[in-house]
Design an enzyme around this catalytic site. Structure first.
Site, mmCIF file in Angstrom:
data_model
loop_
_atom_site.group_PDB
_atom_site.id
_atom_site.type_symbol
_atom_site.label_atom_id
_atom_site.label_comp_id
_atom_site.label_asym_id
_atom_site.label_seq_id
_atom_site.Cartn_x
_atom_site.Cartn_y
_atom_site.Cartn_z
ATOM 1 N N ASP A 17 -3.248 17.304 -6.363
ATOM 2 C CA ASP A 17 -3.639 15.949 -6.752
ATOM 3 C C ASP A 17 -3.011 15.669 -8.113
ATOM 4 O O ASP A 17 -3.360 16.334 -9.102
ATOM 5 C CB ASP A 17 -5.180 15.878 -6.824
ATOM 6 C CG ASP A 17 -5.686 14.484 -7.164
ATOM 7 O OD1 ASP A 17 -4.896 13.648 -7.654
ATOM 8 O OD2 ASP A 17 -6.889 14.240 -6.930
ATOM 9 N N TYR B 144 -4.049 -2.344 -11.092
ATOM 10 C CA TYR B 144 -2.742 -1.791 -10.686
ATOM 11 C C TYR B 144 -1.645 -2.152 -11.699
ATOM 12 O O TYR B 144 -0.861 -1.283 -12.097
ATOM 13 C CB TYR B 144 -2.408 -2.321 -9.293
ATOM 14 C CG TYR B 144 -1.148 -1.778 -8.678
ATOM 15 C CD1 TYR B 144 -1.122 -0.520 -8.074
ATOM 16 C CD2 TYR B 144 0.028 -2.526 -8.658
ATOM 17 C CE1 TYR B 144 0.044 -0.035 -7.479
ATOM 18 C CE2 TYR B 144 1.188 -2.050 -8.068
ATOM 19 C CZ TYR B 144 1.186 -0.804 -7.468
ATOM 20 O OH TYR B 144 2.337 -0.328 -6.884
ATOM 21 N N GLY C 98 6.257 6.797 2.845
ATOM 22 C CA GLY C 98 6.775 5.563 2.254
ATOM 23 C C GLY C 98 8.054 5.717 1.445
ATOM 24 O O GLY C 98 9.034 6.310 1.901
ATOM 25 N N LYS D 230 1.094 0.175 -13.848
ATOM 26 C CA LYS D 230 2.543 0.113 -13.633
ATOM 27 C C LYS D 230 3.292 -0.363 -14.888
ATOM 28 O O LYS D 230 4.409 0.087 -15.148
ATOM 29 C CB LYS D 230 2.842 -0.788 -12.417
ATOM 30 C CG LYS D 230 2.336 -0.190 -11.099
ATOM 31 C CD LYS D 230 3.032 1.140 -10.791
ATOM 32 C CE LYS D 230 2.598 1.772 -9.498
ATOM 33 N NZ LYS D 230 3.333 3.004 -9.166
ATOM 34 N N SER E 82 7.593 2.581 -10.825
ATOM 35 C CA SER E 82 6.659 1.558 -11.272
ATOM 36 C C SER E 82 6.569 0.526 -10.144
ATOM 37 O O SER E 82 6.371 0.905 -8.977
ATOM 38 C CB SER E 82 7.129 0.953 -12.598
ATOM 39 O OG SER E 82 6.331 -0.136 -12.969
ATOM 40 N N ARG F 13 -1.078 15.294 -1.562
ATOM 41 C CA ARG F 13 -2.339 16.020 -1.325
ATOM 42 C C ARG F 13 -2.477 16.517 0.110
ATOM 43 O O ARG F 13 -2.780 17.677 0.346
ATOM 44 C CB ARG F 13 -3.540 15.117 -1.660
ATOM 45 C CG ARG F 13 -3.697 14.805 -3.125
ATOM 46 C CD ARG F 13 -4.635 13.641 -3.342
ATOM 47 N NE ARG F 13 -4.163 12.448 -2.638
ATOM 48 C CZ ARG F 13 -4.746 11.272 -2.654
ATOM 49 N NH1 ARG F 13 -5.848 11.108 -3.329
ATOM 50 N NH2 ARG F 13 -4.234 10.243 -2.005
HETATM 51 N N1 LIG Z 1 4.817 -0.289 -0.975
HETATM 52 C C1 LIG Z 1 4.958 -1.192 -1.916
HETATM 53 O O1 LIG Z 1 4.941 -2.403 -1.652
HETATM 54 C C2 LIG Z 1 5.208 -0.773 -3.342
HETATM 55 C C3 LIG Z 1 5.740 -1.731 -4.240
HETATM 56 C C4 LIG Z 1 5.970 -1.358 -5.559
HETATM 57 C C5 LIG Z 1 5.699 -0.081 -5.981
HETATM 58 N N2 LIG Z 1 5.185 0.831 -5.094
HETATM 59 C C6 LIG Z 1 4.921 2.173 -5.603
HETATM 60 O O2 LIG Z 1 5.723 3.088 -4.899
HETATM 61 C C7 LIG Z 1 5.095 4.361 -4.876
HETATM 62 C C8 LIG Z 1 5.035 4.860 -3.456
HETATM 63 O O3 LIG Z 1 4.208 3.984 -2.704
HETATM 64 P P1 LIG Z 1 4.361 3.810 -1.133
HETATM 65 O O4 LIG Z 1 4.248 2.370 -0.846
HETATM 66 O O5 LIG Z 1 5.510 4.588 -0.648
HETATM 67 O O6 LIG Z 1 2.952 4.446 -0.682
HETATM 68 P P2 LIG Z 1 2.534 5.488 0.464
HETATM 69 O O7 LIG Z 1 3.413 5.362 1.646
HETATM 70 O O8 LIG Z 1 1.070 5.292 0.635
HETATM 71 O O9 LIG Z 1 2.797 6.891 -0.244
HETATM 72 C C9 LIG Z 1 2.028 7.323 -1.323
HETATM 73 C C10 LIG Z 1 2.332 8.778 -1.530
HETATM 74 O O10 LIG Z 1 1.673 9.220 -2.704
HETATM 75 C C11 LIG Z 1 0.856 10.360 -2.394
HETATM 76 N N3 LIG Z 1 -0.300 10.343 -3.280
HETATM 77 C C12 LIG Z 1 -1.193 9.323 -3.481
HETATM 78 N N4 LIG Z 1 -2.122 9.681 -4.347
HETATM 79 C C13 LIG Z 1 -1.822 10.965 -4.747
HETATM 80 C C14 LIG Z 1 -2.428 11.885 -5.623
HETATM 81 N N5 LIG Z 1 -3.544 11.574 -6.299
HETATM 82 N N6 LIG Z 1 -1.855 13.099 -5.789
HETATM 83 C C15 LIG Z 1 -0.727 13.413 -5.105
HETATM 84 N N7 LIG Z 1 -0.115 12.591 -4.264
HETATM 85 C C16 LIG Z 1 -0.658 11.369 -4.068
HETATM 86 C C17 LIG Z 1 0.496 10.171 -0.916
HETATM 87 O O11 LIG Z 1 0.144 11.384 -0.247
HETATM 88 P P3 LIG Z 1 -1.389 11.914 -0.137
HETATM 89 O O12 LIG Z 1 -2.233 10.713 0.161
HETATM 90 O O13 LIG Z 1 -1.362 12.940 0.937
HETATM 91 O O14 LIG Z 1 -1.700 12.516 -1.468
HETATM 92 C C18 LIG Z 1 1.839 9.662 -0.385
HETATM 93 O O15 LIG Z 1 2.728 10.727 -0.202
HETATM 94 C C19 LIG Z 1 3.713 4.159 -5.499
HETATM 95 O O16 LIG Z 1 3.750 4.569 -6.844
HETATM 96 C C20 LIG Z 1 3.502 2.662 -5.398
HETATM 97 O O17 LIG Z 1 2.609 2.187 -6.376
HETATM 98 C C21 LIG Z 1 4.949 0.516 -3.780
#
Ligand SMILES: NC(=O)c1ccc[n+]([C@@H]2O[C@H](COP(=O)([O-])OP(=O)(O)OC[C@H]3O[C@@H](n4cnc5c(N)ncnc54)[C@H](OP(=O)(O)O)[C@@H]3O)[C@@H](O)[C@H]2O)c1
Length: 275
Positions: free
Chosen positions: A69, A160, A19, A164, A146, A40
């Site tokens: 983690d 959530y 992501g 954040k 965030s 992880r």
């Molecule tokens: N997508 C959205 O709409 C959005 C909007 C606002 C903010 N965000 C924020 O942006 C950030 C990235 O999100 P994303 O949408 O890119 O999600 P994503 O594609 O699901 O990526 C999440 C990443 O975090 C890692 N991760 C999750 N839990 C973990 C843990 N306990 N320890 C180590 N690594 C961990 C995952 O790998 P593993 O599962 O292998 O550990 C993965 O690499 C997050 O903080 C999310 O809250 C996302």
């Protein structure tokens, strides 16, 4: 931070296997940084690292990964300093690892709530705590990811949103403490972004949440990464990708009653249709 400062910089990116974190890793590799991905799942990490190898513009650039983690302080405190010895100390830390959680307040139990706070907020704190001494030595840069839900509490996000909001507060308090050491701090607040986390989030999305989120639009992770790099170059504290997201932020600051009014209207409409 100048564009040339990315060349040869060591960037530690949590959540870098997927992501937004992966898109940021791609952007930084293309700018000439060495990148360490932290997450992880080892297979996902290895796959992401292999993709980054293909984006290097200099054979000397290093790509590596570390499986841990972020919610486990013991792991952070032992594995990160060990990795610093082999990979080199961080010049840039991007805390992007995080998890989603959407449900009605009374459907979220203690374990769910604690899990979200532990990963999103305590994980961001823990990685930063384990690496801050190196960042101070290198006059580095910390980016905490965030969300738009870090400045606007929205329906369905009672676990959530506090995680954040907490990241924004943590970053705001950290900024003046590390500034005298030349360390800069930014918070990235994306709105809905097309990533595996959003796909997961949407699988069980509440109708009220779907209707509210539909008002802001969807960004691609590459666009978010581009805005982040621009924001880092300007050393902006709050980095808010996307036009509608910026408008929401401004309205929330200038007329906080207005987003509440709009949200209440949408919720009422959806619930009346459903009943
Ligand atoms: N997508 C959205 O709409 C959005 C909007 C606002 C903010 N965000 C924020 O942006 C950030 C990235 O999100 P994303 O949408 O890119 O999600 P994503 O594609 O699901 O990526 C999440 C990443 O975090 C890692 N991760 C999750 N839990 C973990 C843990 N306990 N320890 C180590 N690594 C961990 C995952 O790998 P593993 O599962 O292998 O550990 C993965 O690499 C997050 O903080 C999310 O809250 C996302």
């Amino acid at each position: 931070m100048k564009k040339r400062d990315f060349i040869g910089a060591n960037a530690y990116i949590t959540g870098g296997s997927s992501g937004i974190g992966f898109a940021v890793a791609c952007a930084m590799v293309e700018l000439g940084s060495n990148v360490l991905l932290v997450a992880r799942d080892e297979q996902k990490l290895a796959r992401a690292a292999a993709l980054l190898e293909g984006r290097k513009n200099d054979n000397g650039q290093r790509i590596d990964w570390l499986s841990l983690d972020i919610g486990d302080w013991q792991q952070l405190n032992s594995l990160l300093p060990e990795k610093v010895k082999s990979f080199g100390p961080p010049d840039i830390l991007v805390n992007s690892a995080g998890m989603a959680c959407t449900h009605y307040f009374e459907k979220i139990d203690y374990q769910d709530f604690a899990g979200v706070i532990n990963t999103n907020l305590m994980g961001t704190w823990g990685v930063t705590r384990a690496l801050v001494k190196y960042l101070k030595e290198r006059r580095g840069y910390i980016v905490n990811v965030s969300s738009s839900l870090g400045f606007i509490g929205s329906f369905g996000y009672t676990a959530y949103a506090p995680s954040k909001f907490g990241i924004v507060g943590f970053s705001e308090a950290l900024r003046p403490e590390v500034k005298p050491f030349g360390v800069r701090v930014s918070v990235l607040c994306p709105a809905d972004t097309d990533t595996p986390q959003l796909v997961e989030d949407r699988r069980n999305m509440l109708p009220e949440v779907r209707a509210i989120n539909g008002t802001v639009g969807l960004m691609q992770p590459e666009e978010v990464a581009k805005d982040l790099i621009k924001g880092m170059m300007k050393e902006r504290f709050m980095i808010i990708p996307g036009f509608m997201n910026k408008i929401t932020y401004l309205v929330k600051r200038l007329a906080p009653w207005l987003p509440n009014l709009v949200m209440d209207g949408i919720v009422k409409n959806v619930q009346q249709k459903g009943s």
